[in-house]
Scaffold this active site. Sequence first.
Site, PDB file in Angstrom:
ATOM      1  N   ASP A 119      -7.869  -5.483   0.130  1.00 47.62           N
ATOM      2  CA  ASP A 119      -8.406  -6.342  -0.927  1.00 47.62           C
ATOM      3  C   ASP A 119      -7.999  -7.800  -0.792  1.00 47.62           C
ATOM      4  O   ASP A 119      -8.488  -8.645  -1.535  1.00 47.62           O
ATOM      5  CB  ASP A 119      -7.946  -5.824  -2.303  1.00 47.62           C
ATOM      6  CG  ASP A 119      -8.583  -4.491  -2.625  1.00 47.62           C
ATOM      7  OD1 ASP A 119      -9.767  -4.333  -2.321  1.00 47.62           O
ATOM      8  OD2 ASP A 119      -7.891  -3.612  -3.167  1.00 47.62           O
ATOM      9  N   HIS A 167       0.851  -1.185   0.000  1.00 49.56           N
ATOM     10  CA  HIS A 167       0.000   0.000   0.000  1.00 49.56           C
ATOM     11  C   HIS A 167       0.884   1.232   0.000  1.00 49.56           C
ATOM     12  O   HIS A 167       1.925   1.235   0.654  1.00 49.56           O
ATOM     13  CB  HIS A 167      -0.922   0.019   1.232  1.00 49.56           C
ATOM     14  CG  HIS A 167      -2.055   0.967   1.085  1.00 49.56           C
ATOM     15  ND1 HIS A 167      -1.946   2.304   1.375  1.00 49.56           N
ATOM     16  CD2 HIS A 167      -3.308   0.764   0.621  1.00 49.56           C
ATOM     17  CE1 HIS A 167      -3.102   2.881   1.118  1.00 49.56           C
ATOM     18  NE2 HIS A 167      -3.949   1.988   0.656  1.00 49.56           N
TER      19      HIS A 167
HETATM   20  N1  CMC Z   1       4.181  -7.703  -4.903  1.00 50.13           N
HETATM   21  C1  CMC Z   1       5.523  -7.659  -5.090  1.00 50.13           C
HETATM   22  N2  CMC Z   1       6.267  -6.553  -4.982  1.00 50.13           N
HETATM   23  C2  CMC Z   1       5.640  -5.414  -4.653  1.00 50.13           C
HETATM   24  C3  CMC Z   1       4.253  -5.379  -4.445  1.00 50.13           C
HETATM   25  C4  CMC Z   1       3.518  -6.572  -4.575  1.00 50.13           C
HETATM   26  N3  CMC Z   1       2.186  -6.581  -4.380  1.00 50.13           N
HETATM   27  N4  CMC Z   1       3.881  -4.104  -4.144  1.00 50.13           N
HETATM   28  C5  CMC Z   1       5.000  -3.381  -4.174  1.00 50.13           C
HETATM   29  N5  CMC Z   1       6.062  -4.162  -4.468  1.00 50.13           N
HETATM   30  C6  CMC Z   1       7.484  -3.735  -4.524  1.00 50.13           C
HETATM   31  C7  CMC Z   1       7.795  -2.976  -5.797  1.00 50.13           C
HETATM   32  O1  CMC Z   1       8.223  -3.802  -6.818  1.00 50.13           O
HETATM   33  C8  CMC Z   1       8.857  -2.034  -5.299  1.00 50.13           C
HETATM   34  O2  CMC Z   1      10.057  -2.750  -5.203  1.00 50.13           O
HETATM   35  P1  CMC Z   1      11.477  -2.017  -5.475  1.00 50.13           P
HETATM   36  O3  CMC Z   1      11.601  -0.972  -4.417  1.00 50.13           O
HETATM   37  O4  CMC Z   1      12.479  -3.095  -5.377  1.00 50.13           O
HETATM   38  O5  CMC Z   1      11.380  -1.429  -6.849  1.00 50.13           O
HETATM   39  C9  CMC Z   1       8.423  -1.692  -3.871  1.00 50.13           C
HETATM   40  O6  CMC Z   1       7.676  -2.834  -3.441  1.00 50.13           O
HETATM   41  C10 CMC Z   1       7.579  -0.446  -3.760  1.00 50.13           C
HETATM   42  O7  CMC Z   1       6.465  -0.580  -4.647  1.00 50.13           O
HETATM   43  P2  CMC Z   1       5.808   0.616  -5.426  1.00 50.13           P
HETATM   44  O8  CMC Z   1       5.116   0.083  -6.620  1.00 50.13           O
HETATM   45  O9  CMC Z   1       6.789   1.726  -5.619  1.00 50.13           O
HETATM   46  O10 CMC Z   1       4.751   1.099  -4.341  1.00 50.13           O
HETATM   47  P3  CMC Z   1       3.523   2.040  -4.604  1.00 50.13           P
HETATM   48  O11 CMC Z   1       3.258   2.738  -3.338  1.00 50.13           O
HETATM   49  O12 CMC Z   1       3.737   2.895  -5.810  1.00 50.13           O
HETATM   50  O13 CMC Z   1       2.333   1.035  -4.968  1.00 50.13           O
HETATM   51  C11 CMC Z   1       0.570  -0.512  -4.717  1.00 50.13           C
HETATM   52  C12 CMC Z   1       1.371   0.609  -4.052  1.00 50.13           C
HETATM   53  C13 CMC Z   1      -0.637  -0.824  -3.829  1.00 50.13           C
HETATM   54  C14 CMC Z   1       0.030  -0.020  -6.073  1.00 50.13           C
HETATM   55  C15 CMC Z   1       1.478  -1.768  -4.900  1.00 50.13           C
HETATM   56  O14 CMC Z   1       1.894  -2.225  -3.628  1.00 50.13           O
HETATM   57  C16 CMC Z   1       0.779  -2.882  -5.661  1.00 50.13           C
HETATM   58  O15 CMC Z   1       0.809  -2.892  -6.893  1.00 50.13           O
HETATM   59  N6  CMC Z   1       0.104  -3.838  -4.939  1.00 50.13           N
HETATM   60  C17 CMC Z   1      -0.645  -4.890  -5.601  1.00 50.13           C
HETATM   61  C18 CMC Z   1      -2.003  -4.346  -6.018  1.00 50.13           C
HETATM   62  C19 CMC Z   1      -2.921  -4.127  -4.847  1.00 50.13           C
HETATM   63  O16 CMC Z   1      -3.080  -4.968  -3.969  1.00 50.13           O
HETATM   64  N7  CMC Z   1      -3.622  -2.956  -4.838  1.00 50.13           N
HETATM   65  C20 CMC Z   1      -4.605  -2.609  -3.822  1.00 50.13           C
HETATM   66  C21 CMC Z   1      -4.161  -1.474  -2.965  1.00 50.13           C
HETATM   67  S1  CMC Z   1      -5.177  -1.241  -1.497  1.00 50.13           S
HETATM   68  C22 CMC Z   1      -6.765  -0.903  -2.050  1.00 50.13           C
HETATM   69  C23 CMC Z   1      -6.921   0.244  -2.984  1.00 50.13           C
HETATM   70  O17 CMC Z   1      -6.108   1.163  -3.078  1.00 50.13           O
HETATM   71  O18 CMC Z   1      -7.907   0.235  -3.682  1.00 50.13           O
END
Ligand code: CMC
Length: 431
Positions: free
Chosen positions: A366, A309
Amino acid sequence: MSDPKIVKLVDESSNRSSELPLISGTLGPACIDIGTLYKDTGHFTYDPGYGSTASTKSAITYIDGDQGVLLYRGYPIEQLAEKSSFLEVAYLLLNGELPKPAEFATFEHDITHHTMMHEAQKNFFQGFHHDAHPMAMLAAAVASLSAFYHDDLDVENPADRKMAAIRLIAKMPTIAAACYRYSIGWPMRYPRNNLEYVTRFLHMMFEVPSEPLQMNPVAAKALDLLFILHADHEQNASTSTVRLVGSTGANPYASIAAGITALWGPAHGGANEAVLKQLKEIGTPDNVESAVLRAKDKNDSFRLMGFGHRVYKNFDPRAKIIREMCHKVLAELGVNDPLLEVAMKLEEAALKDDYFVERKLYPNVDFYSGIIYKALGIPTEMFTVMFAIARTAGWIAHWIEQHETPGSRIGRPRQIYTGADVRNYMPGDKR
Ligand code: CMC
């Protein structure tokens, strides 16, 4: 001694500087007000994904991502989940205070008496392909409300804004159920006003004309709780979309339809559908290890859906409540879902894996919600629609707050241009 409420930013190359005031809210870190930065220094700020940017002041929802705190209008989500109802929470988000009994009775009456769709709106559905995704139908149907209620709507008029909020919260379940029933070829049901909000929705989803529906009250209670947990979440992608569209003066139905499309993405609300599909693909607890390995592989775009998140870096308080509820609901409904076992194994494996620990990736709202929706008989494609019904309360509360805030301006970010330098047009034979 310099004023502690000012941050001074100096551009040493041009010797231009800006004194930027710090603005504090009730809770949370103070923000640097950069409104005069461009005028003072000739620079914009750059923050892709808005990791360090507050886009607005808001009094609706507060999140402390490090402590795992979520407050609606100051009330902890745990207390609301235990003691309140979705409709009461919707009132709270819209009005800032919990309703007195008479206020709630009026609100519930107003919602109950605006649940019907315009008969002509039903014809819209006939135009969709039989296997259209319900989120596509929902976004289109909500946008089409603008066509039914446009002429009598003045976005500057508080009474009109309130009526739009009532209509949206009231009609959303009716439209959502219609999307589902159209997709399976069932006749649409009219809302039954003798039922309360969530039960009425479940009736519109599952009642067939030929026999009465036996509804397990556990299902309505579980869905109501999920709706409370999804009702608002500060300036997330879909709410920010609603506000950006709203900032142009667009009507609330168009603004909320835009929010629905933003919610659909798998990084946001679409994750609940993606989680269930992923759990099904993983299939058995034995395959969990290889899924975790894939999620860590930087050459593979595979992510564990329902993990991570932007704001919560300790735990998602909603996920904590849903996890507990998931076990309870499945037991009470007598459902034995092998996917729950896969989910628990996945959570356990990720929580002790350095990759997930270092990046502070925890199960989010989720992760377990889909297993509950599945146990309630809600099809996977409808999961994000469930989220949208609940989030409508938050979206419209933000849209109203935006219109009540004096001096609101159109949202208009800038960019760092990385394209070609100025050049001259050449005729085709000279290119
Ligand atoms: N699985 C594997 N690696 C992950 C994941 C994941 N679910 N989420 C983040 N990472 C890694 C990412 O690759 C990055 O690694 P590095 O620093 O080595 O490059 C690091 O963690 C930071 O990730 P980010 O993408 O920069 O983080 P963000 O804050 O931009 O994204 C997120 C947040 C929720 C979009 C992301 O964690 C994600 O894609 N999660 C899976 C989708 C999900 O469950 N979404 C629902 C969010 S909660 C409900 C809502 O918002 O509606």
